[in-house]
Write a protein that holds these residues in place. Structure first.
Motif, mmCIF file in Angstrom:
data_model
loop_
_atom_site.group_PDB
_atom_site.id
_atom_site.type_symbol
_atom_site.label_atom_id
_atom_site.label_comp_id
_atom_site.label_asym_id
_atom_site.label_seq_id
_atom_site.Cartn_x
_atom_site.Cartn_y
_atom_site.Cartn_z
ATOM 1 N N GLN B 312 -6.378 0.468 1.313
ATOM 2 C CA GLN B 312 -6.716 -0.659 2.168
ATOM 3 C C GLN B 312 -6.115 -1.896 1.520
ATOM 4 O OE1 GLN B 312 -10.918 -1.355 2.427
ATOM 5 N NE2 GLN B 312 -10.748 -2.311 4.440
ATOM 6 N N VAL B 313 -5.445 -2.732 2.307
ATOM 7 C CA VAL B 313 -4.879 -3.971 1.771
ATOM 8 C C VAL B 313 -5.352 -5.141 2.623
ATOM 9 C CG1 VAL B 313 -2.823 -2.937 0.725
ATOM 10 C CG2 VAL B 313 -2.744 -3.671 3.106
ATOM 11 N N SER B 314 -5.400 -6.329 2.032
ATOM 12 C CA SER B 314 -5.718 -7.506 2.833
ATOM 13 C C SER B 314 -4.528 -7.753 3.750
ATOM 14 C CB SER B 314 -5.963 -8.702 1.924
ATOM 15 O OG SER B 314 -4.756 -9.086 1.306
ATOM 16 N N PRO B 315 -4.749 -8.361 4.918
ATOM 17 C CA PRO B 315 -3.661 -8.403 5.907
ATOM 18 C C PRO B 315 -2.543 -9.400 5.612
ATOM 19 C CG PRO B 315 -5.744 -9.071 6.897
ATOM 20 C CD PRO B 315 -6.007 -8.843 5.464
ATOM 21 N N PHE B 316 -2.642 -10.200 4.551
ATOM 22 C CA PHE B 316 -1.572 -11.164 4.309
ATOM 23 C C PHE B 316 -0.329 -10.414 3.866
ATOM 24 C CE2 PHE B 316 -5.605 -13.247 3.601
ATOM 25 C CZ PHE B 316 -5.544 -14.142 4.638
ATOM 26 N N GLY B 317 0.681 -10.417 4.701
ATOM 27 C CA GLY B 317 1.871 -9.642 4.406
ATOM 28 C C GLY B 317 1.984 -8.422 5.310
ATOM 29 N N ALA B 318 0.994 -8.220 6.162
ATOM 30 C CA ALA B 318 1.093 -7.183 7.201
ATOM 31 C C ALA B 318 1.521 -5.840 6.619
ATOM 32 C CB ALA B 318 2.075 -7.623 8.287
ATOM 33 N N ARG B 319 0.661 -5.264 5.832
ATOM 34 C CA ARG B 319 1.058 -4.043 5.144
ATOM 35 C C ARG B 319 0.282 -2.806 5.543
ATOM 36 N NH1 ARG B 319 4.135 -5.294 0.484
ATOM 37 N NH2 ARG B 319 4.681 -7.464 0.733
ATOM 38 N N GLY B 320 -0.864 -2.951 6.191
ATOM 39 C CA GLY B 320 -1.748 -1.799 6.428
ATOM 40 C C GLY B 320 -1.077 -0.691 7.210
ATOM 41 N N ALA B 321 -0.844 -0.932 8.498
ATOM 42 C CA ALA B 321 -0.226 0.090 9.332
ATOM 43 C C ALA B 321 1.205 0.344 8.869
ATOM 44 C CB ALA B 321 -0.253 -0.345 10.795
ATOM 45 N N ASN B 322 1.893 -0.718 8.461
ATOM 46 C CA ASN B 322 3.293 -0.564 8.050
ATOM 47 C C ASN B 322 3.445 0.444 6.916
ATOM 48 O OD1 ASN B 322 4.778 -2.286 9.792
ATOM 49 N ND2 ASN B 322 3.892 -4.055 8.759
ATOM 50 N N THR B 323 2.553 0.365 5.954
ATOM 51 C CA THR B 323 2.680 1.293 4.832
ATOM 52 C C THR B 323 2.096 2.662 5.178
ATOM 53 O OG1 THR B 323 2.208 1.652 2.508
ATOM 54 C CG2 THR B 323 0.627 0.373 3.681
ATOM 55 N N GLY B 324 1.070 2.685 6.031
ATOM 56 C CA GLY B 324 0.471 3.960 6.440
ATOM 57 C C GLY B 324 1.474 4.856 7.158
ATOM 58 N N VAL B 325 2.284 4.242 8.005
ATOM 59 C CA VAL B 325 3.291 5.004 8.745
ATOM 60 C C VAL B 325 4.335 5.581 7.776
ATOM 61 C CG1 VAL B 325 5.172 4.706 10.412
ATOM 62 C CG2 VAL B 325 2.900 3.791 10.894
ATOM 63 N N GLN B 326 4.605 4.843 6.706
ATOM 64 C CA GLN B 326 5.562 5.351 5.716
ATOM 65 C C GLN B 326 4.957 6.487 4.876
ATOM 66 O OE1 GLN B 326 8.021 1.965 3.941
ATOM 67 N NE2 GLN B 326 6.589 0.843 5.232
ATOM 68 N N ASP B 327 3.611 6.524 4.767
ATOM 69 C CA ASP B 327 2.974 7.700 4.149
ATOM 70 C C ASP B 327 3.385 8.951 4.927
ATOM 71 O OD1 ASP B 327 1.563 6.027 2.423
ATOM 72 O OD2 ASP B 327 -0.323 6.154 3.543
ATOM 73 N N ILE B 328 3.304 8.831 6.250
ATOM 74 C CA ILE B 328 3.568 9.989 7.102
ATOM 75 C C ILE B 328 5.038 10.394 7.034
ATOM 76 C CG2 ILE B 328 3.558 10.796 9.496
ATOM 77 C CD1 ILE B 328 0.778 10.449 8.066
ATOM 78 N N ASP B 329 5.921 9.411 7.029
ATOM 79 C CA ASP B 329 7.359 9.663 6.897
ATOM 80 C C ASP B 329 7.602 10.517 5.642
ATOM 81 O OD1 ASP B 329 10.068 9.166 7.620
ATOM 82 O OD2 ASP B 329 10.206 7.483 6.211
ATOM 83 N N ASN B 330 6.890 10.175 4.584
ATOM 84 C CA ASN B 330 7.040 10.863 3.306
ATOM 85 C C ASN B 330 6.426 12.263 3.346
ATOM 86 O OD1 ASN B 330 5.957 11.536 0.411
ATOM 87 N ND2 ASN B 330 7.537 9.974 0.111
ATOM 88 N N HIS B 352 1.653 12.401 -3.449
ATOM 89 C CA HIS B 352 0.824 11.449 -4.201
ATOM 90 C C HIS B 352 1.693 10.596 -5.128
ATOM 91 C CE1 HIS B 352 -2.414 9.639 -6.505
ATOM 92 N NE2 HIS B 352 -1.717 9.953 -7.583
ATOM 93 N N ALA B 353 2.597 11.245 -5.854
ATOM 94 C CA ALA B 353 3.412 10.498 -6.831
ATOM 95 C C ALA B 353 4.150 9.355 -6.128
ATOM 96 C CB ALA B 353 4.407 11.437 -7.508
ATOM 97 N N GLU B 354 4.764 9.631 -4.998
ATOM 98 C CA GLU B 354 5.587 8.613 -4.342
ATOM 99 C C GLU B 354 4.749 7.583 -3.581
ATOM 100 O OE1 GLU B 354 9.818 10.943 -3.951
ATOM 101 O OE2 GLU B 354 8.549 11.004 -2.173
ATOM 102 N N ARG B 355 3.748 8.050 -2.859
ATOM 103 C CA ARG B 355 3.019 7.103 -1.997
ATOM 104 C C ARG B 355 1.920 6.342 -2.746
ATOM 105 N NH1 ARG B 355 5.950 4.787 1.051
ATOM 106 N NH2 ARG B 355 4.093 3.916 2.042
ATOM 107 N N ALA B 356 1.366 6.892 -3.803
ATOM 108 C CA ALA B 356 0.418 6.109 -4.604
ATOM 109 C C ALA B 356 1.182 4.975 -5.283
ATOM 110 C CB ALA B 356 -0.285 6.989 -5.630
ATOM 111 N N PHE B 357 2.401 5.272 -5.713
ATOM 112 C CA PHE B 357 3.268 4.248 -6.306
ATOM 113 C C PHE B 357 3.514 3.126 -5.286
ATOM 114 C CE2 PHE B 357 7.652 2.757 -7.271
ATOM 115 C CZ PHE B 357 7.470 2.339 -8.579
ATOM 116 N N ALA B 358 3.817 3.511 -4.042
ATOM 117 C CA ALA B 358 4.048 2.512 -2.987
ATOM 118 C C ALA B 358 2.758 1.749 -2.669
ATOM 119 C CB ALA B 358 4.592 3.186 -1.726
ATOM 120 N N ALA B 359 1.625 2.462 -2.627
ATOM 121 C CA ALA B 359 0.350 1.809 -2.324
ATOM 122 C C ALA B 359 0.034 0.770 -3.401
ATOM 123 C CB ALA B 359 -0.775 2.837 -2.233
ATOM 124 N N ASP B 360 0.280 1.112 -4.661
ATOM 125 C CA ASP B 360 0.000 0.169 -5.748
ATOM 126 C C ASP B 360 0.887 -1.069 -5.627
ATOM 127 O OD1 ASP B 360 -1.914 1.861 -6.674
ATOM 128 O OD2 ASP B 360 -0.722 2.699 -8.314
#
Ligand code: FAD
Lengths: 61, 537
Positions: B312-330, B352-360
């Motif tokens: 979960q991220v705060s919405p400044f920078g519009a990352r929630g759905a944007n990054t979630g969709v990239q989880d699925i791509d991966n 996990h290795a790739e998307r936890a890195f992106a989430a962080d």
């Protein structure tokens, strides 16, 4: 480390006087605000992140 | 309140398995039909899997939620054939302005690099986004989308998951080889699995309102610090489709959410922001506290977390759905390969290795923005105000102003699937990076590089020497620049540093796995093996 910790300020007494004189009639708050702006202006002059982090570490410890 | 949007009511249907009282084992069950679960269903189906997707509700996203979608998720939706209506309905924007009090201190142009099919950003209400994906999912014979199906309990077996699902007809049991938890920030599945979800809550509240307004403001992102109409706080104005505008008002920690949500308290605020002549009507308003948190592991046995359920991220920078969709791509190509028996389960662990890195990385960016907007203590507020004061006068301070850094894909620079470079390269396309688009021509038709990348691995090559390379169940097909496609504006050559003879190995999710200065089938075979977590036979 590239921070210069040897004397480098051109005229130490004159600098120190200019710094304190600028805040002579300021309230605590105004002086702190000025200090914050001064830090940012000087930080930009330094620029390199490694040097800035080193300076922050030295100031904090 | 006004409504510009009619919420669809999708039909509940009892499933044959519930009617018959038999317990079926499904290859993949997705929990949650939000933007991430819907993308998952579409992507897995595109890779040939049958998918059941369950949602406890029977409509699309209600209320003020995501607005901005970035290039990469739109490219993913384009690959899945659902981007067109989003781009048609969405609003394109490039310019952001930052104000201190009533003076503009800074403006930024997203300066989108030209030569990409998809724009840098569009704004669109989340319900439209979901509506278009629901239509595509319902039309797809591989996708079984079930409304009013709530997962009420689950149990992990050795090689599957058992679920209890509640519908209007009662509770029934089903099983899944793999369960994708896309059930949002308050994920029930996460609780059932006992996964940790930790991070920080910000001591601040925000009033988020959508208004309908016909006139006046340009299609730009306006952000105010300490505005005259809302002293001591911040505010944001952003356009969406149908003349709907998104407004954010920072309220501070002491604010009473119930009081702030009342129209009689909102309308005067909005009137002060927009001026006395603005004609508007309120469509929706809610009060949020924001947080940045991440699940401990994206994989718990046969349960895989994605989207807000994972982070979960705060919405400044519009990352929630944007990054979630990239989880699925991966995840989707990896899961498809494992389900089809083409790759070992270890490939799933690289998710996990790739998307936890992106989430962080996303959490870091969102936290920095939130800390600038909501300073942690008096000292950081002093620095924040000093930055703003200086930025009006001196350009040097402007890059320090942080009202949200916009979302771009995080390169998987440390991924175990990458084969490190052995040669010198210029440009940004290092292993782990998402492949940049470029204009191309083929068969006399203008098109785009990403459209020519296959569903599987692709060898992007320049020069005549290259042929498909097979490693186990995977065959990398060849896309020859200068033959299959023409580098019509020379952008492939510059973006990829693709000189004569060079070869890129591109993964099914359009990320770079490896690259070489010349064609070497043995090196390519080894890189495919590595990118699929394979071991030498
Ligand atoms: C004010 C605000 C502004 C935002 N702005 C942006 C933005 O500009 N750009 C951006 O990218 N993101 C933005 N976001 C974030 C974005 O809305 C979320 O990241 C996104 O909705 C996450 O999608 P999801 O599919 O993971 O989860 P959700 O959208 O929460 O979907 C989860 C689904 O699972 C279902 N479900 C839950 N439990 C169960 C169960 N037990 N059984 C069956 N189904 C279940 C729910 O009904 C729901 O349909 C914003 C969020 C807020 C609050």
């Amino acid at each position: 480390m590239t921070l210069n910790l040897l004397p480098n300020i051109e005229a130490p007494d004159a600098f120190y006087e200019a710094l304190t004189e600028a805040q002579r009639d300021m309230s605590e708050d105004e002086a702190n605000d000025m200090n914050a702006r001064l830090v940012l202006i000087l930080a930009n002059q330094i620029g390199r992140l490694a040097d800035l982090k080193e300076a922050i570490r030295l100031a904090r410890d | 309140m006004l409504n510009t949007y009619q919420f669809p009511q999708f039909d509940y249907r009892q499933s044959p398995e519930q009617a018959a009282g038999t317990v079926l084992r499904h290859p993949v069950v997705v929990v949650g039909a939000g933007p991430v679960g819907l993308t998952a269903a579409l992507d897995l189906a595109a890779r040939g899997l049958r998918v059941v997707i369950l949602d406890d509700n029977n409509t699309v996203s209600v209320g003020s939620r995501a607005v901005c979608y970035a290039k990469r998720p739109l490219e993913i939706w384009d690959r899945l054939g659902v981007a067109r209506p989003m781009l048609d309905k969405g609003i394109e924007w490039k310019l952001g302005r930052v104000f201190l009090r009533d003076k503009e201190v800074y403006s930024f142009d997203l300066l989108p690099e030209d030569g990409h099919k998809i724009p840098a950003f569009i704004n669109l209400q989340q319900y439209y986004l979901e509506e278009y994906m629901v239509a595509a999912a319902m039309a797809n014979p591989l996708i079984d989308l079930r409304w009013k199906h709530k997962v009420v309990s689950m149990r992990q077996g050795e090689d599957h998951v058992s679920l209890a699902v509640e519908t209007p007809d009662g509770i029934f049991q089903m099983e899944a080889d793999w369960l994708l938890a896309c059930d949002g920030a308050n994920s029930d599945i996460r609780r059932m699995v006992g996964a940790e979800f930790t991070g920080q809550f910000f001591q601040d509240r925000f009033l988020i309102a959508d208004i309908v307004m016909k006139a006046g403001f340009p299609t730009e992102r306006w952000f105010w610090f300490d505005p005259d109409f809302h002293r001591g706080q911040s505010a944001l104005l952003h356009k969406q489709a149908d003349d709907v505008w998104r407004l954010d008002f920072q309220l501070g920690w002491e604010a009473d959410p119930e009081r702030e949500k009342r129209p009689e308290n909102i309308i005067p605020r909005v009137r002060e922001m927009l001026g006395p002549d603005a004609e508007f009507e309120l469509e929706w308003a809610s009060v949020y506290q924001f947080a940045c948190r991440r699940v401990d592991n994206f994989r718990h046995g046969r349960v895989l977390f994605a989207g807000d359920a994972a982070h979960q991220v705060s919405p400044f920078g519009a990352r929630g759905a944007n990054t979630g969709v990239q989880d699925i791509d991966n995840l989707s190509w990896k899961l498809a390969a494992v389900v089809k028996g083409q790759a070992p389960e270890a490939l799933i662990d690289s998710y996990h290795a790739e998307r936890a890195f992106a989430a962080d990385d996303n959490i870091l960016n969102s936290t920095r923005s939130t800390d600038f907007i909501t300073p942690k203590n008096a000292a950081s507020r002093r620095y924040r105000d000093a930055v703003l004061a200086l930025s009006g006068k001196y350009p040097f301070a402007r890059p320090l102003v942080n009202s949200g850094r916009l979302s771009t894909p995080t390169p998987y620079v440390e991924s175990p699937l990458n084969t490190p470079d052995a040669e010198e390269w210029s440009g940004r396309m290092a292993p782990g990076t998402c492949a940049a688009d470029a204009p191309v021509r083929s068969g006399g038709q203008a098109g785009w590089l990403l459209e020519h990348l296959g569903e599987g691995f692709t060898l992007l090559v320049s020069g005549p020497e290259a042929e498909p390379v097979t490693c186990g169940a995977f065959t990398a097909s060849v896309l020859r620049v200068g033959q299959d496609i023409e580098d019509s504006e020379g952008k492939i050559a510059t973006r990829y540093d693709l000189c004569d003879g060079a070869v890129y190995l591109i993964r099914p999710d359009q990320h770079i796995a490896a690259r070489w200065r010349s064609f070497d089938p043995e090196a390519i075979r080894a890189a495919i093996l590595r990118a699929t977590a394979g071991t030498e036979a």
